[in-house]
Design an enzyme around this catalytic site. Structure first.
Site, PDB file in Angstrom:
ATOM      1  N   LYS A  52       0.851  -1.313  -0.003  1.00  0.00           N
ATOM      2  CA  LYS A  52       0.093  -0.060  -0.076  1.00  0.00           C
ATOM      3  C   LYS A  52       0.762   1.063   0.021  1.00  0.00           C
ATOM      4  CE  LYS A  52      -3.854  -2.633   1.907  1.00  0.00           C
ATOM      5  NZ  LYS A  52      -4.426  -3.121   3.480  1.00  0.00           N
ATOM      6  N   GLN A  96      -5.014  -1.752   9.337  1.00  0.00           N
ATOM      7  CA  GLN A  96      -4.640  -3.153   8.908  1.00  0.00           C
ATOM      8  C   GLN A  96      -5.140  -4.199   9.508  1.00  0.00           C
ATOM      9  OE1 GLN A  96      -3.336  -3.670   5.682  1.00  0.00           O
ATOM     10  NE2 GLN A  96      -3.959  -5.743   5.997  1.00  0.00           N
ATOM     11  N   ASP A 119     -11.509   2.171   3.908  1.00  0.00           N
ATOM     12  CA  ASP A 119     -11.804   0.700   3.530  1.00  0.00           C
ATOM     13  C   ASP A 119     -13.371   0.411   3.181  1.00  0.00           C
ATOM     14  OD1 ASP A 119      -9.718  -0.893   3.087  1.00  0.00           O
ATOM     15  OD2 ASP A 119      -9.391  -0.926   5.141  1.00  0.00           O
TER      16      ASP A 119
END
Ligand code: NDP
Length: 278
Positions: A52, A96, A119
């Site tokens: 990322k 994460q 997300d």
């Protein structure tokens, strides 16, 4: 005739190129900012976070990495999210997953401001997705939709079978397919006669996490097959679909690796730009 292989690697690279062009010429202070929070030392998570960061560098997104030890307390983590929520430089916040045991993932995700929830995992954004409202949506299912769109098929009315009902892949994929007027069936570990259900699918999305779970003979001739699975077998990556036999029956199929995987990060970048209003 074997299926056409959907080249997720190329489609993702084209998307990244386009985003890079859109951000070119911007000064550092004028770029979108993505904050990534990694708690603990899970090796797979570390790999994903590095990918990322790399994508951010390539495109011209500012990345703010926060690597915290595995014993970070709830209060400290929530305080960090609070600071990122307030930061004018940060447009998207990604925590994460999975978080170490003992941390309440739902509480942490819910602490992210919905308008920075890159997300699309915040309950507010999940609700908007299922209500058919515009929202920031989870990256992997968005990648799945972009791959389906790349085939040019008309999705409206098609029998679509999603195998797997996780909150990050199966359920949001089903919501997106429904919004495109597919007839969606979701399968999971309690589904009866699962092979018969999969055989109905004009589109099959496999997100199970079991190598070769969807066998070639379950694929309806001419179906479009999207394999989300990433499984390591004897050092090699394989998907959830038995690739070779499925290739012989499908009209389009994604490979593993090089299908859905690269799309997830491209969509993360796309969501970051969206949240930054670019
Ligand atoms: P989860 O483990 O969260 O969910 C797996 C789903 O599969 C569950 O809904 C489960 O059912 C179902 N399932 C498990 N066993 C069976 C079975 N025997 N029969 C039918 N259904 C079953 O996985 P994720 O959704 O997070 O990930 C799925 C796969 O996709 C993994 O390989 C993962 O690595 C990969 N992945 C890839 C990404 C990418 O970018 N390409 C991103 C995210 C994931 P139940 O709910 O009943 O337990």
């Amino acid at each position: 005739m074997p299926a056409s292989i959907i080249d997720g690697k190329k489609i993702a690279a084209d998307l990244r190129k386009d985003m890079k062009a859109r951000l070119s010429g911007r000064s550092e202070g004028d770029r979108p900012g993505l904050a990534v929070v990694l708690v603990g030392d899970d090796p797979a998570s570390a790999v994903y976070v590095n990918q990322k960061e790399k994508a951010c560098r390539e495109i011209g997104v500012n990345s703010f990495m926060h690597r915290l030890p595995g014993d970070t307390g709830r209060g400290e983590l929530l305080a960090l999210i609070g600071r990122l929520n307030a930061s004018r430089e940060v447009h998207g916040i990604l925590v994460q997953l999975p978080l170490p045991e003992g941390i309440d993932t739902k509480e942490v995700i819910s602490a992210i401001l919905p308008q920075k929830d890159v997300d699309g995992f915040h309950p507010y954004n999940i609700g908007r997705l299922w209500s058919g409202e515009s929202t920031v949506a989870p990256c992997t299912p968005m990648g799945i939709m972009a791959l389906l769109d790349s085939t040019g098929i008309e999705m409206k009315g098609l029998e679509t079978v999603v195998v797997g009902r996780s909150n990050i892949v199966g359920k949001p994929a089903a919501a997106m397919l429904l919004s495109r007027h597919c007839t969606v069936t979701m399968c999971h570990s309690r589904t009866k006669d699962l092979p018969d259900v999969v055989r109905r699918g004009d589109i099959v999305v496999a997100a199970v996490g079991i190598p070769n779970f969807v066998t070639g003979e379950m694929i309806k001739p001419g179906a479009v097959v999207i394999d989300v699975g990433i499984n390591r077998v004897d050092g090699a990556l394989v998907g959830d679909v038995e690739f070779e036999p499925a290739l012989q029956r499908a009209s389009f199929i994604t490979p593993v690796p090089g299908g859905v995987g690269p799309m997830t990060i491209a969509m993360l970048m796309q969501n970051t730009l969206q949240l930054a209003g670019v």
